[in-house]
Write a protein that holds these residues in place. Structure first.
Motif, mmCIF file in Angstrom:
data_model
loop_
_atom_site.group_PDB
_atom_site.id
_atom_site.type_symbol
_atom_site.label_atom_id
_atom_site.label_comp_id
_atom_site.label_asym_id
_atom_site.label_seq_id
_atom_site.Cartn_x
_atom_site.Cartn_y
_atom_site.Cartn_z
ATOM 1 N N SER A 131 0.842 -1.192 0.000
ATOM 2 C CA SER A 131 0.000 0.000 0.000
ATOM 3 C C SER A 131 0.883 1.250 0.000
ATOM 4 N N PRO A 132 0.595 2.213 -0.874
ATOM 5 C CA PRO A 132 1.416 3.426 -0.931
ATOM 6 C C PRO A 132 1.445 4.157 0.403
ATOM 7 N N GLY A 133 2.645 4.553 0.806
ATOM 8 C CA GLY A 133 2.832 5.276 2.052
ATOM 9 C C GLY A 133 4.066 6.144 1.949
ATOM 10 N N PRO A 134 4.547 6.704 3.062
ATOM 11 C CA PRO A 134 5.734 7.562 3.023
ATOM 12 C C PRO A 134 6.955 6.885 2.412
ATOM 13 N N ALA A 135 7.225 5.629 2.788
ATOM 14 C CA ALA A 135 8.390 4.920 2.251
ATOM 15 C C ALA A 135 8.261 4.728 0.742
ATOM 16 N N PHE A 136 7.047 4.483 0.277
ATOM 17 C CA PHE A 136 6.782 4.348 -1.160
ATOM 18 C C PHE A 136 7.150 5.629 -1.897
ATOM 19 N N LEU A 137 6.723 6.776 -1.350
ATOM 20 C CA LEU A 137 7.011 8.052 -2.007
ATOM 21 C C LEU A 137 8.504 8.346 -2.032
ATOM 22 N N VAL A 138 9.189 8.023 -0.933
ATOM 23 C CA VAL A 138 10.641 8.241 -0.885
ATOM 24 C C VAL A 138 11.346 7.370 -1.922
ATOM 25 N N ALA A 139 10.909 6.118 -2.043
ATOM 26 C CA ALA A 139 11.524 5.211 -3.013
ATOM 27 C C ALA A 139 11.290 5.696 -4.444
ATOM 28 N N VAL A 140 10.088 6.165 -4.722
ATOM 29 C CA VAL A 140 9.764 6.668 -6.066
ATOM 30 C C VAL A 140 10.602 7.897 -6.390
ATOM 31 N N ARG A 141 10.659 8.821 -5.446
ATOM 32 C CA ARG A 141 11.441 10.040 -5.666
ATOM 33 C C ARG A 141 12.920 9.728 -5.852
ATOM 34 N N ASN A 142 13.465 8.869 -5.017
ATOM 35 C CA ASN A 142 14.882 8.524 -5.118
ATOM 36 C C ASN A 142 15.176 7.696 -6.365
ATOM 37 N N GLY A 143 14.192 6.889 -6.787
ATOM 38 C CA GLY A 143 14.368 6.122 -8.010
ATOM 39 C C GLY A 143 14.506 7.026 -9.215
ATOM 40 N N ALA B 45 15.519 10.122 -9.048
ATOM 41 C CA ALA B 45 16.640 11.038 -8.867
ATOM 42 C C ALA B 45 17.999 10.365 -8.975
ATOM 43 N N GLY B 46 18.131 9.163 -8.412
ATOM 44 C CA GLY B 46 19.454 8.586 -8.341
ATOM 45 C C GLY B 46 19.565 7.131 -8.728
ATOM 46 N N GLY B 47 18.485 6.499 -9.081
ATOM 47 C CA GLY B 47 18.556 5.113 -9.504
ATOM 48 C C GLY B 47 18.619 4.127 -8.354
ATOM 49 N N ALA B 48 19.059 2.909 -8.668
ATOM 50 C CA ALA B 48 18.996 1.794 -7.736
ATOM 51 C C ALA B 48 19.820 2.014 -6.462
ATOM 52 N N LYS B 49 20.998 2.615 -6.582
ATOM 53 C CA LYS B 49 21.849 2.801 -5.407
ATOM 54 C C LYS B 49 21.196 3.709 -4.381
ATOM 55 N N ARG B 50 20.592 4.773 -4.853
ATOM 56 C CA ARG B 50 19.947 5.708 -3.926
ATOM 57 C C ARG B 50 18.706 5.081 -3.306
ATOM 58 N N VAL B 51 17.955 4.322 -4.102
ATOM 59 C CA VAL B 51 16.784 3.628 -3.567
ATOM 60 C C VAL B 51 17.218 2.609 -2.516
ATOM 61 N N ALA B 52 18.304 1.900 -2.800
ATOM 62 C CA ALA B 52 18.797 0.893 -1.856
ATOM 63 C C ALA B 52 19.187 1.529 -0.531
ATOM 64 N N LEU B 53 19.834 2.701 -0.578
ATOM 65 C CA LEU B 53 20.240 3.384 0.650
ATOM 66 C C LEU B 53 19.028 3.798 1.479
ATOM 67 N N SER B 54 18.053 4.420 0.828
ATOM 68 C CA SER B 54 16.873 4.855 1.570
ATOM 69 C C SER B 54 16.055 3.664 2.056
ATOM 70 N N SER B 55 16.040 2.583 1.276
ATOM 71 C CA SER B 55 15.309 1.386 1.678
ATOM 72 C C SER B 55 15.976 0.693 2.858
ATOM 73 N N LEU B 56 17.324 0.669 2.853
ATOM 74 C CA LEU B 56 18.049 0.138 4.006
ATOM 75 C C LEU B 56 17.764 0.978 5.246
ATOM 76 N N GLY B 57 17.680 2.287 5.059
ATOM 77 C CA GLY B 57 17.316 3.156 6.171
ATOM 78 C C GLY B 57 15.916 2.854 6.669
ATOM 79 N N ASN B 58 15.011 2.604 5.738
ATOM 80 C CA ASN B 58 13.634 2.316 6.115
ATOM 81 C C ASN B 58 13.525 1.036 6.934
ATOM 82 N N ILE B 59 14.171 -0.034 6.484
ATOM 83 C CA ILE B 59 14.048 -1.286 7.229
ATOM 84 C C ILE B 59 14.816 -1.215 8.552
#
Length: 208
Positions: free
Chosen positions: A19-31, A33-47
């Motif tokens: 379900s779309p939520g704050p983490a979803f929006l951050v992942a979309v924005r970072n995707g 802006a910076g591709g997989a590496k940036r998404v991975a960093l923010s996703s690691l932060g999220n978990i």
């Protein structure tokens, strides 16, 4: 824990995670802006934030929040304020999220990671999820810590995979965002979504 119980938990967790939520929006924005590496960093932060919340639930923070209306409201206001802040910052941005971070000033890795952590721990919905949902899957006749560890580990793995998927899909939108005329509307859409989520958190009620 029983395999049937774990499979049921996976099904319920996927509904919440997808379900779309704050983490979803951050992942979309970072995707975009910076591709997989940036998404991975923010996703690691999220978990990592999810792990902090789960640990807090084990220590009884969820019970304290449920019992204290003042603490619950403070957490709710803090989480809402942070999401609204992110939304206003995105709304005012005149830069396309699809611009390569090579061409623009790169965002520090620690900031990308810490933003993922803050988005997770500042969301009272996540705390309510851990404190209200997890106990329903626990077998009190078995050791509780291994069961909790399995569920938390599963939730973190599923969250990371889904966020990476969302971020990867968003990266493909960068071509569509090559048009400068679309930049303003995309930033406002993402910003409005953050603000909307912040306002929705303000409407949360303390569980009875």
């Amino acid at each position: 824990m029983l395999l049937s119980t774990w499979l049921l938990f996976v099904a319920v967790a996927m509904v919440s995670i997808a379900s779309p939520g704050p983490a979803f929006l951050v992942a979309v924005r970072n995707g975009m802006a910076g591709g997989a590496k940036r998404v991975a960093l923010s996703s690691l932060g999220n978990i990592t934030g999810l792990l902090i919340l789960a640990s807090a639930a084990v220590l009884g923070l969820g019970v304290v929040l449920n019992a204290s209306e003042v603490l619950f409201n403070l957490l709710k206001l803090g989480g809402a304020a942070y999401l609204i802040y992110l939304g206003m910052r995105q709304w005012r941005s005149r830069t396309s999220p699809a611009i390569s971070t090579i061409a623009a000033k790169p965002t520090p890795r620690w900031r990308t990671f810490s933003e993922g952590v803050l988005v997770a721990v500042s969301n009272p919905k996540a705390i309510l999820f851990f404190t209200a949902l997890f106990p329903q899957f626990l077998d009190t006749q078995r050791a509780l810590l291994p069961q909790f560890s399995i569920m938390v580990g599963t939730f973190m793995a599923l969250s990371f995979a889904v966020l990476m998927l969302y971020g990867g899909l968003a990266k493909h939108l960068s071509r569509w965002l090559s048009s400068a005329s679309r930049v303003k509307w995309v930033n406002r859409m993402i910003g409005s979504a953050f603000i909307g989520l912040g306002i929705s958190i303000l409407r949360l009620r303390q569980p009875v």
